[in-house]
Design an enzyme around this catalytic site. Structure first.
Site, PDB file in Angstrom:
ATOM      1  CE  LYS A  85     -27.351  -9.893  14.829  1.00 32.15           C
ATOM      2  NZ  LYS A  85     -28.669  -9.622  14.203  1.00 32.15           N
ATOM      3  CG  ASP A  90     -31.292  -7.906  14.570  1.00 26.03           C
ATOM      4  OD1 ASP A  90     -31.111  -8.714  16.593  1.00 26.03           O
ATOM      5  OD2 ASP A  90     -31.153  -8.578  13.673  1.00 26.03           O
ATOM      6  CG  ASP A 117     -30.422   7.701  23.170  1.00 28.88           C
ATOM      7  OD1 ASP A 117     -30.463   7.660  24.360  1.00 28.88           O
ATOM      8  OD2 ASP A 117     -29.848   8.807  22.313  1.00 28.88           O
ATOM      9  CG  ASP A 139     -24.944   5.247  23.535  1.00 27.03           C
ATOM     10  OD1 ASP A 139     -25.858   5.919  23.788  1.00 27.03           O
ATOM     11  OD2 ASP A 139     -23.755   5.631  22.670  1.00 27.03           O
ATOM     12  CE1 TYR A 191     -19.689   3.507  21.496  1.00 26.89           C
ATOM     13  CE2 TYR A 191     -20.393   4.238  23.114  1.00 26.89           C
ATOM     14  CZ  TYR A 191     -20.828   4.314  21.839  1.00 26.89           C
ATOM     15  OH  TYR A 191     -21.824   4.323  21.350  1.00 26.89           O
TER      16      TYR A 191
HETATM   17 MG    MG Z   1     -26.043   8.474  23.636  1.00 23.70          MG
END
Ligand code: MG
Ligand code: NAI
Length: 339
Positions: free
Chosen positions: A172, A205, A233, A229, A127
């Site tokens: 990762k 993962d 969620d 992020d 980001y």
């Molecule tokens: Mg979000």
């Protein structure tokens, strides 16, 4: 009025303007001396003034140091001159650590074993905004710096030490050897400063898989920006949904608390938005910025009591239970605080 607890409230668009007043009502009930100033930002502000984050709002946010943010409605199509005000605000205030707790509270669909804090790096990673298009090839650069990683890792380990949580360093590095390799290395350097904190590593993962299969498996996930992020969620879904989940973003001088949901245009104006994510976000400010954990805990307990009493907004209702509106939830929380 004491100026010790200063708060800039930015309701924003949609249900942001319904859940932030609810949170402020609860906050003022437990901390009457809090000095609240309201400020504008968002899509409606952009349409009225040509700026989604007016200079006055930014100055106020910086000078108070503590912001409660509702939500903004960002258009999916590019609009000339429009930049998401919350993304800009996070960058301007340099809030580098995003904290999202999810807990299995007394609501349908929530897993009772869940008690997870996601600590997400908030300024770098994918980001960082470094993208380019070369013909038909798009390249997005992912930025991981040692300094940027160590500061969020240190905050995560301090929180873990204070709350007796095990830290899982998420990466990762087996595939993304340079970027995730540096992330892992910097996190392990900080971990060595906290020998008393239990710690492990997890591949992103496999962490996602385990979270769903065994929601009580993790206690604190320390993640780069994008992984956090997504995983937060997942955690939010395990905890009963978007309306329930609070967050706070912390920097060295400023903090922004915000429920994780958006402007919810499908339910705006009906008085049925779930205010719990916003109320618990205000509680996170009380705990992490103003250093009053017992006050934060009283808010959390009052929310629990309200939920146990069976009062729920429609997003939490299944079967033929009669839902209530935002105002009734606030009243139930206030009443629990009075008892
Ligand atoms: Mg979000
Ligand atoms: P959303 O979070 O606004 O809504 C998703 C679903 O969750 C909807 O069905 C909505 O009714 C429900 N929901 C959300 N908050 C709720 C609450 N407090 N109580 C009950 N139900 C709730 O996400 P969506 O639909 O993807 O985006 C809508 C708008 O919000 C877009 O313009 C988007 O850009 C913006 N958005 C803003 C965010 C922010 O300000 N941080 C975050 C996410 C989206």
């Amino acid at each position: 009025m004491s100026q010790r607890y200063k708060l800039c409230v930015i309701p924003g668009d949609g249900v942001g303007a319904e859940v932030t007043p609810a949170a402020v009502q609860v906050l003022q009930a437990v901390l009457p001396e809090v000095a609240v100033t309201w400020a504008d930002a968002g899509w409606a502000t952009f349409e009225q003034t040509g700026s989604a984050l007016p200079g006055g709002t930014l100055e106020l946010a910086k000078s108070t140091g503590a912001v409660l943010f509702g939500a903004v409605a960002s258009p999916s199509r590019p609009v000339t001159g429009y930049r998401s005000p919350i993304v800009a605000l996070r960058r301007e205030l340099d809030v580098f650590a995003n904290l999202r707790p999810s807990k299995g509270r007394a609501v349908p669909g929530a897993d009772p074993n869940l008690d997870l804090l996601v600590v997400r790096e908030n300024t770098e990673g994918l980001y960082a905004g470094r993208e380019r298009l070369d013909g038909d090839v798009a390249v997005t650069e992912r930025v991981i710096s040692r300094g940027g990683t160590e500061r969020v890792a240190r905050m995560a380990f301090e929180l873990a030490a204070a709350s007796d949580r095990m830290v899982t360093i998420v990466h990762k590095a087996n595939v993304i050897r340079v970027g995730d390799g540096l992330w892992r290395d910097a996190c392990l350097t900080v971990a060595a400063e906290f020998p008393e904190v239990e710690m492990e590593e997890g591949l992103v993962d496999s962490v996602a898989h385990n979270m769903v299969r065994q929601p009580g498996r993790y206690q604190l996930l320390l993640t780069p920006n994008l992984y956090g992020d997504i995983l937060s969620d997942v955690a939010s879904a395990l905890g009963g949904g978007l309306g329930m989940t609070p967050s706070v973003s912390l920097g060295s001088r400023c903090a922004i608390a915000e429920p994780v949901h958006g402007a919810a245009p499908d339910i705006v104006g009906q008085g049925i938005a779930n205010p719990i994510g916003a109320i618990l976000s205000a509680a996170m400010l009380v705990q992490h910025v103003w250093g009053l954990p017992h006050v934060a805990q009283s808010i959390e307990l009052a929310v629990e009591t309200a939920l146990v009493s069976g009062k729920r907004t429609p997003d939490l209702v299944s079967g033929d239970v009669e839902p209530v509106g935002t105002a009734e939830i606030v009243e139930a929380v206030l009443s629990a605080l009075r008892d």
